[in-house]
Design a protein around this motif. Sequence first.
Motif: not given
Length: 352
Positions: A299-311
């Motif tokens: 859920v968090i992953f789907s709501q963040v930017t690409i860089w945060y998603a990679l983290v």
Amino acid sequence: MIYLTSLICLIISILITPLVKKFAYKIGATDRPNQRKVHQKIMPRLGGLAIYISFLIGVLILRPQDEFQLAILIGSAIIILTGVLDDVFELSAKIKLGGQLLAAGVVVLGGVQVEFINLPFGGELEFGWFSIPLTILWIVGITNAINLIDGLDGLAAGVSAIALITITGMAMIKGDIFVVSIGLIMLGSILGFLFYNFHPAKIFMGDTGALFLGYMIAVLSLLGFKNVTFISLIVPIIVLGVPISDTFFAIIRRIVNKKPLSAPDKSHLHHCLLRLGYSHRQTVLVIYGISAMFGVAAVIFSQVTIWYALVIISVLLLVVELFVEKIGLIGENYRPLINFIRGILYAPNVKK
């Protein structure tokens, strides 16, 4: 009305599961204990039929409308028939795979395909004809992943329920009423069955239930995330992190040991936790917790930017690597593989 239908499905599932239990004994759909199984007595294993009947009643009540509805229902009937026949007659792995491929093929012909993805930094990747085998591979893969974790009382049902909660929640955010409707109908049906399936179980879901749950989760995740960004396409993989990772390491074990992919073993996640001293119920609850963690991360992953998603992806891979090494899911014979994975995870830090 959607929530009321889900509640009705839960009640129906509670009411008809005892009837299905009697029917399973009558037709000989039972599971006998052996050296690789945890249970110690003969158990009825047709419980998935109760989930399916509740699901069908929910669909008839709510009548969710979508262009893919008919194909999904036909595919579910095929997968249920395959599961019932296996629970009664113990089909060969090839015949079961044939039933899964047929069910997946029906859905693909009905239009459920991952045709393209939008790349993170611009552009679009068209799959062309590869969209058909990729979609079929996803459906069959997730179907078998849920089947593989069905080794303890309430495990597959609980993990499936957590995955459906996550998929349904994200569908609500997107406003996808069809996925929300089917997801809640499935959730009510599963929770009603779980009343009898949680440890100590009175009935097993059998392949009838495991194949059906895997099939429906695979299809719903496709409907929710097909033809989207590359990052969004990773979301269903995170949601199903427990069954996918368990299946991945099972495949590695069997390839290295030169055994057929369909060969059973006692090195799955739940077996490892049991060997560490956790009780049957504690093991199931620990895996529930891990599944919930993956769900929240998705859920968090789907709501963040690409860089945060990679983290987030990097952190999840690190957690999985450490956990796999800790519980011995792979074992000492696979130390080179563990070191290889660790090298990939830590390589960026070394370069810095």
